[in-house]
Structure formats: structure tokens, C-alpha cells
Design a protein around this motif. Structure first.
Motif, PDB file in Angstrom:
ATOM      1  N   LEU A  93      18.368 -36.869 -28.070  1.00 23.31           N
ATOM      2  CA  LEU A  93      19.582 -37.675 -28.315  1.00 23.31           C
ATOM      3  C   LEU A  93      20.728 -37.231 -27.419  1.00 23.31           C
ATOM      4  O   LEU A  93      21.485 -38.047 -26.895  1.00 23.31           O
ATOM      5  N   LYS A  94      20.852 -35.905 -27.269  1.00 23.82           N
ATOM      6  CA  LYS A  94      21.923 -35.405 -26.411  1.00 23.82           C
ATOM      7  C   LYS A  94      21.740 -35.891 -24.974  1.00 23.82           C
ATOM      8  O   LYS A  94      22.705 -36.150 -24.260  1.00 23.82           O
ATOM      9  N   SER A  95      20.484 -35.968 -24.565  1.00 26.60           N
ATOM     10  CA  SER A  95      20.249 -36.433 -23.191  1.00 26.60           C
ATOM     11  C   SER A  95      20.669 -37.890 -23.018  1.00 26.60           C
ATOM     12  O   SER A  95      20.884 -38.353 -21.904  1.00 26.60           O
ATOM     13  N   LEU A  96      20.780 -38.577 -24.155  1.00 25.67           N
ATOM     14  CA  LEU A  96      21.137 -39.998 -24.075  1.00 25.67           C
ATOM     15  C   LEU A  96      22.657 -40.222 -24.181  1.00 25.67           C
ATOM     16  O   LEU A  96      23.111 -41.362 -24.098  1.00 25.67           O
ATOM     17  N   LYS A  97      23.390 -39.170 -24.392  1.00 21.91           N
ATOM     18  CA  LYS A  97      24.821 -39.322 -24.628  1.00 21.91           C
ATOM     19  C   LYS A  97      25.532 -40.183 -23.592  1.00 21.91           C
ATOM     20  O   LYS A  97      26.301 -41.101 -23.941  1.00 21.91           O
ATOM     21  N   PRO A  98      25.319 -39.892 -22.310  1.00 24.44           N
ATOM     22  CA  PRO A  98      26.031 -40.717 -21.315  1.00 24.44           C
ATOM     23  C   PRO A  98      25.702 -42.194 -21.446  1.00 24.44           C
ATOM     24  O   PRO A  98      26.555 -43.055 -21.234  1.00 24.44           O
ATOM     25  N   ILE A  99      24.474 -42.463 -21.837  1.00 21.07           N
ATOM     26  CA  ILE A  99      24.072 -43.879 -21.953  1.00 21.07           C
ATOM     27  C   ILE A  99      24.638 -44.483 -23.228  1.00 21.07           C
ATOM     28  O   ILE A  99      25.164 -45.589 -23.256  1.00 21.07           O
ATOM     29  N   ILE A 100      24.542 -43.700 -24.304  1.00 20.14           N
ATOM     30  CA  ILE A 100      24.966 -44.218 -25.593  1.00 20.14           C
ATOM     31  C   ILE A 100      26.467 -44.507 -25.600  1.00 20.14           C
ATOM     32  O   ILE A 100      26.943 -45.456 -26.229  1.00 20.14           O
ATOM     33  N   LYS A 101      27.230 -43.705 -24.851  1.00 18.69           N
ATOM     34  CA  LYS A 101      28.671 -43.922 -24.808  1.00 18.69           C
ATOM     35  C   LYS A 101      29.008 -45.302 -24.283  1.00 18.69           C
ATOM     36  O   LYS A 101      29.895 -45.990 -24.771  1.00 18.69           O
ATOM     37  N   THR A 102      28.299 -45.666 -23.313  1.00 17.97           N
ATOM     38  CA  THR A 102      28.614 -46.958 -22.692  1.00 17.97           C
ATOM     39  C   THR A 102      27.719 -48.070 -23.216  1.00 17.97           C
ATOM     40  O   THR A 102      28.122 -49.221 -23.325  1.00 17.97           O
ATOM     41  N   LEU A 103      26.472 -47.622 -23.541  1.00 21.08           N
ATOM     42  CA  LEU A 103      25.453 -48.593 -23.948  1.00 21.08           C
ATOM     43  C   LEU A 103      25.409 -49.789 -23.003  1.00 21.08           C
ATOM     44  O   LEU A 103      25.451 -50.957 -23.399  1.00 21.08           O
ATOM     45  N   GLN A 104      25.391 -49.434 -21.770  1.00 19.44           N
ATOM     46  CA  GLN A 104      25.321 -50.464 -20.737  1.00 19.44           C
ATOM     47  C   GLN A 104      23.869 -50.874 -20.543  1.00 19.44           C
ATOM     48  O   GLN A 104      23.098 -50.251 -19.836  1.00 19.44           O
ATOM     49  N   PHE A 105      23.506 -51.890 -21.271  1.00 19.04           N
ATOM     50  CA  PHE A 105      22.128 -52.361 -21.141  1.00 19.04           C
ATOM     51  C   PHE A 105      22.007 -53.273 -19.940  1.00 19.04           C
ATOM     52  O   PHE A 105      22.844 -54.129 -19.729  1.00 19.04           O
ATOM     53  N   LYS A 106      21.051 -53.079 -19.198  1.00 22.85           N
ATOM     54  CA  LYS A 106      20.877 -53.932 -18.029  1.00 22.85           C
ATOM     55  C   LYS A 106      20.191 -55.215 -18.444  1.00 22.85           C
ATOM     56  O   LYS A 106      19.372 -55.220 -19.339  1.00 22.85           O
TER      57      LYS A 106
END
Lengths: 99, 1168
Positions: free
Chosen positions: B1155-1168
Motif C-alpha cells: 500500500l505504501k508503494s502505491l501512495k504516490p498513485i493513490i494521492k492522485t488516483l490518476q487513472f489512465k
């Protein structure tokens, strides 16, 4: 078959009194014993990662015993000594000094 | 520095020469009584002075008035004066230093008074310069009433030089103890008696014999001088040698005399002390009557010390007496032995007399002789030799060489000459040695002055026995020939000595010991290996920590560091040694049983250093397998798998290729396995020449088998056929020859009984298999070949045993069982009871490819025989079922792994099999048997008109019979051009191109298996009673799980928790990910999806799984849901499943890390 087996090998292992086909048979069996003994001992030396790498190599269909030994020789600096020792052990087990 | 005297000075004692001795009041020894200290004793006696005790010292007043005479104590009864006591000595006479005195002139005695010796201590041997006449004169004065001169008598005796004596006499005059006349007389006697004294010395010190010896020595010296002047070097040498011996003899005699003198002196000392003690005790009684306590104490102390001294002297005397007693016993023993020697001599003569005349008498006399000899031996053994007269090996035997005279004097026997030895030939040193012993005995026993005897004999001995170097007779007779050797002993009825052999072990014992040693060694070896693994793990951790603490050095150190191979513990080496010994013992047994001990060539020459022994080899192989089996049982799964796979690789390689490799292993020549392929190629070149011989091997094996089961006549025919076969065979005609041999065997079959024909049928099948195996040798240089010659010969059973040990699949074992076993040359498996009819099978080519078609054909054949493989005709079973579908496809050219091309089949075409198990390709209205009976080679697909192409992947469903034997597990993706794959409908199993499905009769609980290639391995999906399990390397890497999508459950797969972390499990995660991505399309459940690699696996972020929460997010790690989004006041936040948290005190779990590794993604949740 006598052309296949070197004279040195026949002499060293005292196979001169056997028929050529028997010589080949015995050589094949001895070779397998050395191969197996070397394998088991080599595993003591290989690291866990090298063992995994070794396992992956064996998963390949095209991997041959030569590849196996080449891999071990590459990974184990003292591999030749190891083979030598195992060869000697087996030789002592199956041969009787005559002179 | 000597210690200061203890006690207060109570007075001075006048001493001869005007000196004084200090007298103290408390001389009582405070040391515990009963403990004797010689040093202390000497010191105390020094203070004591026996004469002082006998003659009490003057008082202080007396010192000032020295002329005052003190009362003389009573002498012992019967003695009027102490001076009359014979041999009464001063302490100095018993080797004690004289008393300390104060030099004259010391006006007032005080504790710090300088104390020095009045005179030097004079050894007795040096006190010979004072004339006896002076002593006699002093004694006369004493007897005349001047008892005070008693001390003078002792002092005169005690002085060393006349000068000292003169000094003492003058002091006596000065102190007024003697008159001037007396002084003069004494000095006259002293000065005027030097010549007398010399004479006295001559008569007392030197005996006549000594003078003779001295004269003899002087004569020798003169002779030497004469010889030197004559320049006769030889004579000089001889004489010098004689002189040396004579001088040595004199010295040794003197030493012995000194020893004896010491003994006598001790005896005298003892008598003196005893007498003194008696006097002391009398004086004690007297002092007690006088109530003079001081005197009593003093005398008691003197008694005590004297008694101690007496004890020490007694001890010395006792030692000498004991030594003498030993000598006495030795002498007695020697006498007894001497008598026995005489008896032996006489008895030997008796034996000799009857030796050739009367056998009975001879035996009797001989028995008597032996009895006497035994008696002598017993005497010799029971008594220890005495040190001093001991005889060294090779020296003169005193038992024989000396005897006692009537006067009790030991002297050399002359009987040696009578024994047949000319003593004139004997080195004088022999005599000398003998005399040494005699002298020793005589001096100890004190019977006689041996010196006299020796001095008498010495000149004669030396004259009669010149030194060897001067003798014309070259050498002395060896002592071991003296007495002469007895004639050879006649044959006795005593049995010859029996060699002591080690106890013979029974075979059972040997086996039991071997088993025990093996078990012990295996246990210790396994223990060591396990310890090694443990250390390896620690080492890895250590290196890993090192990497963490030292960035950028990883590349320098290398990622993988092997732990250095540690030294084997001693207990392991001991166990190994014991095991080796037990093996050798067993080998010795085997070797002794075997008959092929000779290893000679036809010329009778020894071939090689070692001998190969079939019995030993079999034993060694059994032993090797036993040990390896034990080791294998202890191996962890990964290592076990490696060994199993490696052995499988070995078994798959053709014999000739193996021999090329084996040669390297067995000789060590060119141990570069990277180049072994070249050696293999070399071997391939030799193949053409060797294949005929290989054929011969098979032929011989078959011949031997047949010869075993046929009649004698048949044997002869077979031998003849084999001779014909072997003659003229070469690489071009070996197939034809082989066929001839086969035909011969066919004919032979008709000549034996039906049951034997069945075995022969098996044999023929083996022959055909061997023939086919030769064809496969075209791939000798390393290409994977499914069946080879080793499958025909003896290796298959070995592989099976290994496979069992290392956990190979059952299918491989079954595969081995299907083939005949010639490992022991004649070990034919039982054939089916009846020859089965040839099946009529025909499969239409499908779009699934030839591999699948072959698979289908096998299924049809099996179905015809009710699923029982054993009922299938041997040739078909061997040629079709003995190989995998893949191998068959390769063999018949339907698939070329090198080019990736596959054969192109057409609708309406068929594949079938003939009675010999050869495939038949039916196409274009004809049926081509894919085997050339003339050449014995397989015809490839192209040979029979087929076309090859590179297939494209097309996903289709595989449909195969459920009961097909599973021997095909190695289908690579390249052949998927016509390969099926499973598809998933309505949330069922998701499949992907590149897989195929089979079922297995080896694993009956598994209804079907789908295989997915992965990194040249296989990921299997096993369907077990409706549930699917994903397997990789025999490990379950996935199981079914549920993903709820909009309230509906959908089956997906997830990785087991135990494989989610750990670098060692990364391969499993990679395999699972590969499988997952191919089979599960998560994107179809979510409106948006993000995937990210994580530690070999995948993390998926899915959005919109629920219509009610289109923006909600769920996170999956390798198919396992680990977190989801929640609405907070601050917005959307992804939280981990609480059950997956590791706790505050623990490091992050793999789920937290993911989950921590996903932090940068989860913050933005920029789904392509």
C-alpha cells in the motif's frame, strides 16, 4: 566402442580385462555416480539464489548435463577439486590395488 | 650472609689459639622435634660442640681468669678420661665445620661481635701433615694430668698445615695453658718430624701393591718415551692405550676404596654419636639432681639433635647394606645359575651322545635339558639384576667369568679357556670389564681388598691380552659366541609358532558394522549439511546487511557471495573414516569371494595400477545408492528438485554423449565443461563407427538373454549367429546385419516352447527399440532426445530409483516400468499373457495440431484396450507410449524445435499406427508408413510429402479423452499454432492462448490439468472435484478466491499468503502473475484499473467495482484484496484491511509495504 573410451581411462580405472561393451557400460555407470555425487556436494556450496538460478536452468528443456556441469564450474571456484575428490572416493570404493 | 646468632650472650668459651666462642643463654631449638633438617642440624651442631657439652664452658669469670680449671665431667664407666675413649672425635671429625669463635682481642663480647672461623675446615684427607709423634706427646701430657690440653690434642689433629699447628701451640703458651718448655718440645716435634711423616705417609697411604701399580705405570711411561724416541708409533699407541687403562683402573679402584672408607667412617660416626648420647643422658640426670635447668635443657637439646643425626647416618648405612644385600642375593643367584650352566653343559653333551643312536634316549635327555634351561630362565626372570655388578649386553658375563676363591676373593675364572675360547685373543678390555665387576662386588661386600688382587693381575692381563690394534690376530671374538654355540637343535615335537591373525568376522558381522557405520556417517553428514544451510542463511543475512549499510558497493562485492566452505568437524571425519573402513572390510570380503582377481592382458602383463572387480563395483554401487538415498531424504525441496531434474537430464542424454562427458569426469582431462559440447561433437563424429558396436552391445544383450532361456542347441546356434553377425560388420551394413540377427532370433523363437517365446517377444521388442534408439543418435550433440540407448539398456531402473529418491513424478517412474530392464543383462520382465491384436485406430487431423492429434491417437489406442497400458502390444507400447507426444512429433518431423515450424495438416487427412508401432500418415488417398524398413530409419513428415509452416496462436478449447496416460507435460508455446486453449465464459476459468489441457491416470484425483508454459517451465492448473489449484514446481501458487463485483461473486485466483513475501518466493509470484494476467481480466470488472509491479508480483487498484460507489477503490495484491477506500473529512483515503496489519512494534507487512508503494498513485488516483 574402444575408440570412444580413451586408453588412459581404461588404464586408470583398470578396465582392461573387460570386454569393450562392458567397459562402456561400467564407464557410464561410474560417470553417473560421479555426476550425482558432485551435484549433491555442489548444492552445499551454492547460495540460495544460485540454487534458484540452477533450478530455472534445469527447467529448460534444452539444458544438458554438460550445461549443468558448466554452470557449477562457473559458480564454484573449487569445482575441479570437488570433482577430483569425488572421483577419488569412488575409485577407492571400487578398485583394488594390484601392484 | 649467615643469620645473626639468637639469644643473649652469657659468656665466652676459650678456644685454642687464644680465640673464644660466644655462649648464649637461649640456644634451645624452637623448631618442632622429630623433623630432621640436615642443614639445621649442621648449624645446630656447629653451635653445640660436643666437647663443650662434655666439658662445660667457663663462666664469665672464668673467661677473665682462664687458668681456672673447671671440674671435669665423669667419663663413661670404665674410662678414666674422655681422651682415652677410642675414636672419640670432634664434630669436625664427622664432617661438621668447626665452631665459631671470637677473635682474641675482642674486649667485650657483644651481639654484633665479628665472628669468624678460627681455622679453615680441613678435610680429613688433608690432615696428614702433622706428625703423629706430636699427638703422642700431647696425649702423654694429658695423661700426665694436663687435662686442659685435651682441646689442644683435637686442634692439632684438626689443623691443615704445620704453620697452623705452630700458631695454635704458641697461643696455648700465650694463654698460659702450656709452659715454654712444652711449647718448644711441641714445636721441635712439629718441625723435626717432616721426614718421619713422609715415611709414615708412604707406609700408610700407599700399599705395596699400589707402589707396584705406580711402578708399572711409571714403567709404561718410560716405555712410551723409548718408543717415541724410536719413532715406533704403533708401539707408542699400544703403550698409551695400556697406560690409559692402567690409570683408569687405579682411579676406579681408588674411588671404590673411598666409597668403602666413607662407609667405615659412617660406622664410626654412628658409634661416636651413640656414645655421646649416652654421656649426654648421664649428664642430664646429674644436672637434674643439681637442679640446673639450663644445663638440662641444653643437654636435652643436644641429645635430640644427636639422635636426629644418628638417624640420618643409619639411613645411609642401611642404604649401603641394602645394596650389599642385593649384591649378596645376586651373587647367590649367579652361583645357582652357574651351577645350572654346568648342568646344561653336561646335559648338552649327553644329548649329543645319544642324538644319532637312540631316539628314545635322545628325547628323554633333551627333555631334561629343556627342563634345566627352563629352570635357568625362571631364575633369570624372577630376580632383578643389581645395578653395580650388572652386565651390559655384549659384555663379559660374570656368572661365567668370575668366581670366589677360598679366601672369599672374587677373581676371574680361567675356565673361559677351557670352554674352547682362547683368552689370548680376547681384548684386554674384556678382562677389564670383568674386573670392574669383581671390584665392585668385593668393595661392597668388604670381604677383601680387591685392589690387591687386581694389582696382581693387571700387568699379566695387559701383557697377555694386547689391544686388538696391536695384535696380529685381528679381532676379538664376539661375546655372543661365548660360550660356543651349541650344535643345531634336533627337531622337536614342539609345534611351530602360529601367526596371530585378526579375528575373522562373519559376513553378518561385516554387514551389520557397515550398516551401523553408514548410518552414523549419514546422520553426521546430514547434520553438518543442515548446519551448513543454517550458516548459509546467516551468511546471506550478513552480506545483505552489509549491502544495506554500504551503498554503491554492491557491484563491487557481487550480489551473490558464496559462504566459504567450512572445515568438516572432526566427528564427521571420524565417522567418515569408520565408514570407509567398514566399506573396505566389506570390499575385502567381496574381493575374496570373487574369482576375477587377475588384471592382465592377453600377454600376461598387468594392466593398470588398479584392478576392476565386478563384485566390488556392484557392492560400491549399492553402497553409493544407499548413502545417496539417505542424503536425498534430508534435502530441502528445492535441492531435491534440482538433483532430480539433473538426473533426469542425465538419463535423457544418449549413451555415447554421456560417455564423452563421463570421460571428462573420470579422467579430469580438459575439465572445462563449457567445451564439453565440442567433446560431444567429437563423440558424434565417432558415432558412425561406434553405432555398429552399439548394435553389437544390444545384440549381445539380447543374445545373452536368449541364450539363457533357450536350449543348449539353441545356444550354439545363437553363438554362431552372433559370430556371423559380428564378423565384417561396419557402419554401412550394421542395420542389415542387425536385421539378419533379428530374423535369426525370429526363427529361434519357433524352436522353443510357447512360454519362452513370450520372453523372446519382449527381447525382440527391445531389439527394435534399440534399433530406433540408434536412429535418435543423430541428435547426439546435445539436442534433447526423449528415448535413447540408455533407455534400452541398464539405466532406466537406476533412473527410477533415483527418481524415487529425489521425488520425480510418477509418470516418469511408470515410463521406466514400461520398458524392459536389461540392467542386469538377464532380467526380463514378464510379458503379457497373450499377444494383443494390432489396434485399428485412426484419428482425423484437427486444427489443434499434430501433437494434439498424436495425443488423441494415443487416447484412442488406450481406449481400445480398456485403459490398460499393459494390454497394448509391446511394439506399439514401446514406440508410441514410450515417448511423449512432443518427442514423437519431433521424431517424425511434425515439429522442429530449432525453427519453430510445424507440419501443416489438412482436413480429411488421418494419422494411424501400424503393427510395429510406426506412425502412418494417410493423405491424398494413400497411407505412408513413416518408417523405412530398408534403412531402419524414421521417415519424417516432409519425407512423406508433408508441408511445414510457422503457426499462429489461436485460442481454442482443448478437448481430450479423460483417461489418456499423462506423459506429455512439456508442450512449448511454439507449437500452439494449432494448439487449443481454454476460454472462460460467464466468469468461469479464464484461459489464454498457448495452453493445452490434459488429464492424467497417474493422478486419479485430478480430473484434468491445464498447462501453461512459463519461462521454459510449466504452470499447471489442476481441476480437483470442481476446484482449481495452480501449481508451479510442485508448489501451489494459486487457489480460487472470490471478488465481489457489484454484489456478485466472481471467481478469480489469489496467491497464498506464504508466498506473498520473501525473495526466495519471487519466482512463484512471477509465475502466478504470468498465469493471472493470462487468465484473469480484472479490467472488465472495474471502470478503471491501475497495475503496478511489486516484489515480483502485481498490485491492482480497481475503481468502480460497485455501481453504488463508482469512485470507490479496492486494492488487490496478487489477487488478494488488501485494502479499500473510505470517505474521510479530508477526502478519499485508502486503508489496509485491519487483519493484515502487522502491529506497531513490528516491521511493515508485505501488504502494508504494497500500500505504501502505491501512495504516490493513490494521492492522485490518476487513472489512465
Amino acid at each position: 566402442m574402444t575408440d570412444i573410451l580413451s586408453k588412459d581411462l581404461v588404464k586408470e580405472w583398470g578396465l582392461g580385462s573387460l570386454a569393450p561393451e562392458k567397459q562402456a557400460d561400467i564407464v557410464d555407470r561410474i560417470g553417473k555416480m560421479i555426476y550425482q555425487a558432485v551435484l549433491v556436494r555442489a548444492l552445499d556450496i551454492l547460495s540460495e539464489k544460485e540454487q534458484t538460478e540452477f533450478d530455472l536452468l534445469l527447467d529448460e528443456d534444452t539444458t544438458t548435463p554438460q550445461d549443468v556441469l558448466a554452470f557449477l564450474q562457473k559458480k564454484i571456484p573449487t569445482f575441479e577439486q570437488l570433482v577430483l575428490e569425488e572421483r577419488q572416493n569412488i575409485k577407492e570404493s571400487i578398485l583394488v590395488p594390484t601392484v | 650472609m649467615s643469620e645473626s646468632p639468637k639469644g643473649n650472650i652469657t659468656g665466652l668459651k676459650p678456644l685454642p689459639g687464644g680465640s673464644f666462642e660466644v655462649i648464649r643463654d637461649t640456644p634451645v631449638d624452637s623448631s618442632p622435634r622429630g623433623e630432621f633438617d640436615p642443614q639445621e642440624m649442621r648449624k645446630d651442631l656447629e653451635d653445640l660442640d660436643l666437647q663443650m657439652a662434655l666439658n662445660p664452658p667457663p663462666t664469665d669469670f672464668d673467661v677473665l681468669h682462664a687458668q681456672v680449671e673447671r671440674p671435669v665431667p665423669e667419663p663413661p664407666s670404665g674410662i678414666s678420661d674422655f681422651s682415652q675413649i677410642k675414636d672419640l672425635k670432634r664434630p669436625t671429625d664427622i664432617d661438621l665445620p668447626p665452631s665459631k669463635i671470637i677473635q682474641p682481642g675482642s674486649p667485650v663480647p657483644n651481639p654484633s661481635a665479628k665472628i669468624e672461623l678460627a681455622t679453615e675446615y680441613t678435610p680429613r684427607e688433608e690432615r696428614s701433615t702433622i706428625p703423629q709423634v706430636l699427638n703422642t706427646y700431647v696425649e702423654d701430657l694429658i695423661k700426665g694430668g694436663l687435662s686442659r690440653l685435651r682441646l689442644l690434642k683435637f686442634d692439632i689433629e684438626d689443623v691443615k698445615t704445620r704453620e697452623n699447628a705452630r700458631e695454635i701451640i704458641n697461643k696455648y703458651k700465650t694463654t698460659g695453658r702450656i709452659t715454654e718448655d712444652q711449647r718448644k718440645k711441641m714445636l721441635d716435634l712439629l718441625e723435626g718430624s717432616s721426614e718421619d711423616m713422609q715415611e709414615e705417609n708412604n707406609t700408610e697411604g700407599n700399599s705395596i701393591k699400589e707402589v707396584e701399580a705406580d711402578n708399572f705405570i711409571a714403567g709404561l711411561r718410560n716405555q712410551i718415551k723409548t718408543a717415541e724416541s724410536e719413532k715406533d708409533e704403533t708401539k707408542v699407541l699400544r703403550l698409551e692405550d695400556d697406560l690409559h687403562k692402567a690409570e683408569q683402573e687405579v682411579l676406579s679402584v681408588e674411588a671404590r676404596e673411598a666409597e668403602k672408607e666413607q662407609y667405615d667412617l659412617n660406622k664410626k660416626k654412628r658409634a661416636d654419636i651413640k656414645r655421646s648420647i649416652t654421656i649426654f643422658k648421664k649428664n642430664i640426670k646429674k644436672a637434674e639432681i643439681d637442679k640446673d635447668e639450663h644445663k638440662v635443657l641444653k643437654l636435652e637439646d643436644a641429645v635430640h639433635k644427636a639422635e636426629h643425626y644418628l638417624i640420618s647416618i643409619d639411613k645411609e648405612l642401611a642404604d649401603v647394606d641394602a645394596k650389599n644385600e642385593k649384591i649378596r642375593r645376586t651373587i647367590e643367584l649367579n652361583e645357582q645359575i652357574g651351577k645350572l650352566d654346568e648342568q646344561i653343559k653336561i646335559q648338552t653333551e649327553k644329548v649329543r651322545v645319544v642324538e644319532n643312536s637312540d631316539e628314545k634316549a635322545y628325547r628323554e635327555e633333551l627333555a631334561k635339558l629343556r627342563a634345566i634351561e627352563d629352570e635357568k630362565k625362571a631364575l633369570t626372570k624372577t630376580e632383578e639384576p643389581v645395578a653395580s655388578p650388572a652386565i651390559e649386553t655384549g659384555s663379559v658375563d660374570p656368572i661365567k667369568d668370575w668366581e670366589w676363591s677360598e679366601m672369599g676373593i672374587a677373581y676371574l675364572k680361567q675356565t673361559a679357556i677351557e670352554n674352547g675360547v682362547d683368552m689370548s685373543l680376547v681384548d684386554a678390555s674384556v678382562w677389564q670389564e670383568a674386573y670392574d665387576q669383581i671390584m665392585s662386588i668385593n668393595s661392597h661386600t668388604g670381604r677383601v681388598s680387591a685392589r690387591d688382587k687386581f694389582m696382581e693381575d693387571l700387568p699379566r692381563v695387559i701383557t697377555n691380552n694386547p689391544s686388538p690394534q696391536n695384535s696380529e690376530l685381528p679381532i676379538s671374538i664376539p661375546l655372543d659366541t661365548w660360550p660356543p654355540v651349541l650344535p643345531p637343535e634336533p627337531p622337536l615335537d614342539i609345534p611351530p609358532p602360529i601367526d596371530i591373525l585378526p579375528p575373522v568376522k562373519s559376513p553378518e558381522q561385516i554387514n551389520a558394522e557397515l550398516e551401523s557405520a553408514r548410518s552414523d556417517y549419514a546422520a553426521k553428514l546430514i547434520e553438518w549439511k543442515n548446519k551448513n544451510r543454517e550458516n548459509k542463511y546467516k551468511f546471506k543475512t550478513l552480506i545483505s546487511n552489509l549491502y544495506k549499510s554500504a551503498k554503491n558497493v554492491t557491484s563491487d562485492l557481487g550480489l551473490e557471495r558464496q559462504m566459504p566452505e567450512g572445515k568438516r568437524p572432526q566427528k564427521l571425519m571420524d565417522a567418515e573414516g569408520a565408514y570407509m573402513e567398514a566399506k573396505k572390510e566389506k570390499n575385502r570380503q567381496k574381493f575374496s569371494e570373487s574369482t576375477d582377481r587377475e588384471v592382465k592382458n592377453k600377454k600376461g602383463e598387468v594392466v593398470g595400477k588398479y584392478e576392476f572387480n565386478a563384485g566390488l563395483f556392484d557392492q560400491a554401487r549399492i553402497e553409493f545408492d544407499e548413502l545417496q538415498k539417505r542424503i536425498a531424504e534430508s534435502l530441502p525441496p528445492l535441492e531435491k528438485g534440482i538433483v532430480a531434474k539433473s538426473l533426469e537430464k542425465w538419463a535423457k542424454v544418449p549413451l555415447l554423449a554421456r560417455i564423452a562427458l563421463t570421460t571428462t569426469l573420470m579422467t579430469g582431462a580438459g575439465m572445462l565443461f563449457g567445451t564439453v559440447a565440442v567433446a560431444g561433437a567429437g563423440t558424434a563424429l565417432a558415432y558412425r563407427g561406434a553405432r555398429s558396436l552399439s548394435g553389437a552391445i544390444v545384440g549381445q544383450v539380447i543374445g545373452e538373454a536368449a541364450g539363457e532361456i533357450l536350449e543348449d542347441n539353441s545356444k550354439r546356434r545363437i553363438e554362431k549367429a552372433r559370430e556371423n553377425y559380428a564378423s565384417g560388420i561396419d557402419e554401412h551394413n550394421f542395420e542389415e546385419k542387425e536385421k539378419e540377427l533379428m530374423r535369426f532370433y525370429d526363427k529361434e523363437e519357433n524352436r522353443v516352447k510357447r512360454n519362452r517365446l513370450k520372453k523372446a517377444g519382449v527381447m525382440m521388442a527391445a531389439g527394435v527399440e534399440g534399433n530406433l534408439a540408434f536412429s535418435t543418435l543423430t541428435d547426439l550433440a546435445g539436442v534433447s532426445v526423449g528415448t535413447s540407448i540408455d533407455n534400452i539398456r541398464g539405466d532406466r531402473p537406476v533412473v527410477n530409483s533415483d527418481a524415487k529418491a529425489f521425488g520425480l513424478s510418477r509418470s516418469l517412474e511408470d515410463f521406466g516400468k514400461r520398458g524392459p530392464d536389461f540392467s542386469k543383462d538377464i532380467n526380463l520382465p514378464q510379458p503379457p499373457e497373450a499377444v494383443s491384436p494390432v489396434p485399428e485406430v485412426q484419428v482425423e487431423l484437427s486444427q489443434k495440431g499434430f501433437i494434439q492429434d498424436i495425443h488423441n491417437m494415443k487416447a484412442k489406442i488406450l481406449a481400445q484396450y480398456d485403459g490398460d497400458v499393459d494390454k497394448i502390444p509391446e511394439k506399439i507400447k514401446t514406440n508410441v507410449f514410450g515417448k511423449s507426444s512432443m518427442d514423437l512429433a519431433k521424431q517424425y518431423g511434425f515439429y522442429d524445435p530449432k525453427t519453430g515450424m510445424s507440419g501443416m495438416g489438412h482436413a480429411g487427412e488421418h494419422l494411424s499406427v501400424d503393427a510395429d508401432g510406426h506412425l502412418v500418415y494417410e493423405h491424398g488417398g494413400k497411407a505412408d508408413t513413416m518408417f523405412d524398413s530398408e534403412t531402419g530409419k524414421v521417415k519424417t513428415f516432409e519425407n512423406v510429402g508433408g508441408t511445414m509452416f510457422i503457426p499462429k496462436v489461436s485460442p481454442e478449447v482443448v478437448s481430450v479423452p479423460e483417461d489418456l496416460p499423462a506423459v506429455d507435460v512439456s508442450a512449448p508455446p511454439e507449437v500452439a499454432g494449432s494448439q487449443p486453449s481454454l476460454s472462460v465464459e460467464s466468469g468461469e476459468y479464464a484461459t489464454t492462448p498457448g495452453s493445452f489441457k490434459s488429464s492424467s491416470i497417474d493422478l486419479p484425483q485430478v480430473e484434468s490439468t491445464t498447462h501453461y508454459p512459463f519461462q521454459n517451465g510449466i504452470v499447471d492448473v489442476l481441476d480437483k472435484q470442481g476446484e482449481s489449484v495452480v501449481m508451479f514446481r510442485s508448489t501451489e501458487i494459486g487457489h480460487e478466491s472470490i471478488l465481489n463485483v457489484d454484489g456478485k461473486p466472481h471467481k478469480i485466483y489469489s496467491l497464498p499468503d506464504n508466498l506473498q513475501e520473501g525473495s526466495n518466493n519471487a519466482p512463484y509470484r512471477e509465475a502466478f502473475t504470468s498465469f493471472f494476467q493470462k487468465n484473469i481480466d480484472l479490467s472488465r470488472f472495474a471502470n478503471k484499473m491501475i497495475s503496478q509491479d511489486f516484489e515480483g508480483g502485481k498490485v491492482h487498484i480497481l475503481r468502480g467495482l460497485d455501481k453504488s460507489d463508482p469512485m470507490g477503490v479496492r486494492v488487490l495484491l496478487n489477487g488478494k484484496e488488501i485494502g479499500k477506500s473510505i470517505m474521510t473529512s479530508g477526502g478519499v483515503k485508502v486503508e489496509i484491511d485491519p487483519a493484515l496489519k502487522g502491529g506497531w512494534l513490528f516491521s511493515d507487512t508485505v501488504y502494508e509495504r504494497a500500500l505504501k508503494s502505491l501512495k504516490p498513485i493513490i494521492k492522485t488516483l490518476q487513472f489512465k
